[in-house]
Design an enzyme around this catalytic site. Structure first.
Site, PDB file in Angstrom:
ATOM      1  N   ARG A   1      43.045  46.292  47.257  1.00  0.00           N
ATOM      2  CA  ARG A   1      42.308  45.312  48.047  1.00  0.00           C
ATOM      3  C   ARG A   1      43.238  44.279  48.670  1.00  0.00           C
ATOM      4  NH1 ARG A   1      37.861  42.893  44.555  1.00  0.00           N
ATOM      5  NH2 ARG A   1      36.928  44.909  45.014  1.00  0.00           N
ATOM      6  N   TYR A   2      44.255  43.861  47.922  1.00  0.00           N
ATOM      7  CA  TYR A   2      45.188  42.828  48.383  1.00  0.00           C
ATOM      8  C   TYR A   2      46.545  43.465  48.672  1.00  0.00           C
ATOM      9  CZ  TYR A   2      41.721  39.888  45.999  1.00  0.00           C
ATOM     10  OH  TYR A   2      40.563  39.293  45.573  1.00  0.00           O
TER      11      TYR A   2
ATOM     12  N   ARG B   1      49.030  43.696  45.313  1.00  0.00           N
ATOM     13  CA  ARG B   1      48.617  44.133  43.982  1.00  0.00           C
ATOM     14  C   ARG B   1      47.486  45.151  44.069  1.00  0.00           C
ATOM     15  NH1 ARG B   1      47.020  39.203  45.757  1.00  0.00           N
ATOM     16  NH2 ARG B   1      45.237  38.113  44.855  1.00  0.00           N
TER      17      ARG B   1
ATOM     18  N   CYS C   1      35.954  51.937  25.981  1.00  0.00           N
ATOM     19  CA  CYS C   1      36.041  50.546  25.545  1.00  0.00           C
ATOM     20  C   CYS C   1      35.725  50.510  24.048  1.00  0.00           C
ATOM     21  CB  CYS C   1      35.025  49.679  26.286  1.00  0.00           C
ATOM     22  SG  CYS C   1      35.572  49.175  27.932  1.00  0.00           S
TER      23      CYS C   1
ATOM     24  N   CYS D   1      30.171  46.092  26.856  1.00  0.00           N
ATOM     25  CA  CYS D   1      29.600  44.782  27.157  1.00  0.00           C
ATOM     26  C   CYS D   1      28.391  44.994  28.055  1.00  0.00           C
ATOM     27  CB  CYS D   1      30.631  43.914  27.867  1.00  0.00           C
ATOM     28  SG  CYS D   1      32.138  43.689  26.905  1.00  0.00           S
TER      29      CYS D   1
ATOM     30  N   CYS E   1      28.821  44.236  31.822  1.00  0.00           N
ATOM     31  CA  CYS E   1      29.993  44.859  32.459  1.00  0.00           C
ATOM     32  C   CYS E   1      29.792  45.024  33.975  1.00  0.00           C
ATOM     33  CB  CYS E   1      30.239  46.226  31.832  1.00  0.00           C
ATOM     34  SG  CYS E   1      31.589  47.144  32.584  1.00  0.00           S
TER      35      CYS E   1
ATOM     36  N   ARG F   1      31.548  46.986  35.758  1.00  0.00           N
ATOM     37  CA  ARG F   1      31.786  48.396  36.108  1.00  0.00           C
ATOM     38  C   ARG F   1      30.796  49.293  35.363  1.00  0.00           C
ATOM     39  NH1 ARG F   1      37.896  47.696  36.057  1.00  0.00           N
ATOM     40  NH2 ARG F   1      38.275  46.953  38.172  1.00  0.00           N
TER      41      ARG F   1
ATOM     42  N   ASP G   1      29.126  39.089  38.699  1.00  0.00           N
ATOM     43  CA  ASP G   1      28.970  39.830  39.951  1.00  0.00           C
ATOM     44  C   ASP G   1      27.551  40.385  40.041  1.00  0.00           C
ATOM     45  OD1 ASP G   1      31.675  39.556  40.819  1.00  0.00           O
ATOM     46  OD2 ASP G   1      32.261  40.992  39.287  1.00  0.00           O
TER      47      ASP G   1
ATOM     48  N   ASP H   1      33.615  36.834  43.005  1.00  0.00           N
ATOM     49  CA  ASP H   1      34.144  37.984  43.734  1.00  0.00           C
ATOM     50  C   ASP H   1      33.176  38.221  44.879  1.00  0.00           C
ATOM     51  OD1 ASP H   1      36.120  40.019  43.869  1.00  0.00           O
ATOM     52  OD2 ASP H   1      36.026  40.175  41.672  1.00  0.00           O
TER      53      ASP H   1
ATOM     54  N   LYS I   1      38.358  37.669  45.668  1.00  0.00           N
ATOM     55  CA  LYS I   1      37.975  36.524  44.842  1.00  0.00           C
ATOM     56  C   LYS I   1      38.111  35.222  45.631  1.00  0.00           C
ATOM     57  CE  LYS I   1      39.473  38.722  40.592  1.00  0.00           C
ATOM     58  NZ  LYS I   1      39.904  39.943  41.312  1.00  0.00           N
TER      59      LYS I   1
HETATM   60  C1  LIG Z   1      40.798  40.666  40.820  1.00  0.00           C
HETATM   61  C2  LIG Z   1      41.515  41.710  41.545  1.00  0.00           C
HETATM   62  C3  LIG Z   1      42.895  41.647  41.726  1.00  0.00           C
HETATM   63  C4  LIG Z   1      43.721  40.505  41.164  1.00  0.00           C
HETATM   64  O1  LIG Z   1      43.523  39.337  41.855  1.00  0.00           O
HETATM   65  P1  LIG Z   1      44.189  37.979  41.329  1.00  0.00           P
HETATM   66  O2  LIG Z   1      43.671  36.954  42.277  1.00  0.00           O
HETATM   67  O3  LIG Z   1      45.660  38.161  41.407  1.00  0.00           O
HETATM   68  O4  LIG Z   1      43.735  37.776  39.929  1.00  0.00           O
HETATM   69  C5  LIG Z   1      43.504  42.643  42.424  1.00  0.00           C
HETATM   70  N1  LIG Z   1      42.795  43.672  42.963  1.00  0.00           N
HETATM   71  C6  LIG Z   1      41.472  43.764  42.821  1.00  0.00           C
HETATM   72  C7  LIG Z   1      40.771  44.908  43.419  1.00  0.00           C
HETATM   73  C8  LIG Z   1      40.785  42.793  42.116  1.00  0.00           C
HETATM   74  O5  LIG Z   1      39.457  42.897  41.947  1.00  0.00           O
END
Ligand SMILES: *Cc1c(COP(=O)(O)O)cnc(C)c1O
Length: 342
Positions: free
Chosen positions: A91-92, A95, A104, A108, A111, A113, A274, A311, A318
């Site tokens: 997504r980013y 990362r 698990c 939970c 959850c 997911r 969420d 989110d 986020k």
């Molecule tokens: C939460 C999340 C992250 C990590 O985001 P941070 O802001 O660094 O905690 C990375 N990828 C996805 C898809 C996420 O949902």
């Protein structure tokens, strides 16, 4: 407690606790299976007058309200859409999230997911072929420097499987940070052996993100485990989900966050729940989180205050929310814009 046994129906769990099973439990469990570790079950306070309000009970025991929510989406964060190769969510730019198992130590009920384990469709452990494809994607996209290892719960994997995954990921030159998300320190601390801790400590740039939601989860066992992990040089962050009736109370969260910083675990995120199908009854509304945050402003050390975040739907990512962004009851435009159902 050192035994590692799991209870697979709430009927059996209720028998162990010598209480009435939850109403309608079979129908709920057909859709959203039940699983609790004997350890986590033992944290329920059976002397409570209304056991269904117990914060541990609410997190692990099925509720008919799960079935009443038929409108929320099953994947509002569009994780499936942002899955670039099986199991890898990107997504980013810097990362990505890798889902390594569906297992698990406790299911939970809130959850996000739930889709990965509802109707008996539990995600299997990642295969070598899937891992190879994910690693190929990461190599081809060197802007990604961090992998969030998630699931399910990565610490449910066998030592050998987890070691293999961590070795493969850390052999990628562009990956310098591994963020391992696990609730095992909360739901089954005895599962984490010294050998496992040693393994985790052998990777530079490995952070553990754990998930305490209530001060009652800070037991002797979980505190001891967190201490051992930190002594081995692994930093621990915590994420908490704001849960209606469980911890949507400033004093409860204050006790939790103060307890965490004493054991050197940094409260990192406080998430609004969420809008995932089957968890809606835990939603507090964003105002509740902001109200709690305003209370913390003057009463709580910044060491103990996490970032309150939501989110955004459709994979928007986020967004951190702070009370001072609001003036006279107005919330940020992302919220006002009707993107959130709550
Ligand atoms: C939460 C999340 C992250 C990590 O985001 P941070 O802001 O660094 O905690 C990375 N990828 C996805 C898809 C996420 O949902």
């Amino acid at each position: 407690m050192t035994s590692k046994s799991f209870i697979k129906s709430s009927l059996e769990a209720a028998e162990i606790l010598k209480v009435e099973p939850p109403e309608n439990h079979q129908d709920i469990e057909n859709k959203y299976p039940f699983l609790v570790s004997d350890y986590y079950l033992s944290l329920i306070d059976t002397s409570a007058r209304d056991i269904e309000n117990d914060p541990i009970w609410q997190q692990c025991m099925p509720s008919s309200l799960e079935l009443e929510d038929t409108e929320s989406e099953i994947d509002p964060l569009a994780e499936e859409m942002q899955t670039v190769v099986p199991r890898l969510i990107h997504r980013y730019p810097d990362r990505a999230v890798l889902l390594v198992t569906g297992k698990c130590a406790t299911r939970c009920r809130f959850c996000f997911r739930k889709r990965t384990w509802s109707d008996g469709n539990e995600l299997a452990d990642i295969s070598k072929a899937e891992l190879a494809k994910a690693c190929a994607y990461l190599r081809a996209n060197p802007k990604i420097s961090e992998v969030l290892i998630s699931g399910g719960d990565p610490l449910m994997l066998s030592y050998d499987k987890l070691a293999f995954i961590l070795d493969e990921l850390s052999s990628i030159k562009s990956i310098s940070i591994l963020r391992l998300g696990s609730r095992v320190p909360v739901t089954l601390p005895s599962l984490v052996t010294n050998k496992m801790i040693k393994l985790l400590s052998s990777y530079s740039g490995l952070w553990l993100m754990t998930h305490f939601n209530h001060p009652r989860e800070l037991t002797f066992e979980s505190i001891k485990l967190c201490g051992d992990i930190i002594k081995a040089g692994i930093p621990i962050l915590n994420q908490t989900v704001l849960l209606k009736g469980v911890n949507d109370d400033a004093l409860v969260l204050e006790e939790l966050f103060r307890g965490l910083i004493v054991i050197k675990v940094k409260p990192h995120y406080l998430f609004h729940i969420d809008p995932v199908r089957g968890v809606r009854h835990f939603a507090t509304g964003i105002e509740k989180g902001l109200e709690i945050l305003s209370y913390f402003r003057s009463t709580l050390s910044s060491l103990a205050v996490p970032t309150f975040a939501i989110d955004l739907p459709e994979g928007g990512g986020k967004v951190a929310l702070q009370p001072e962004y609001c003036c006279e009851g107005k919330y940020p435009s992302v919220v006002d814009g009707g993107l959130l159902p709550y």
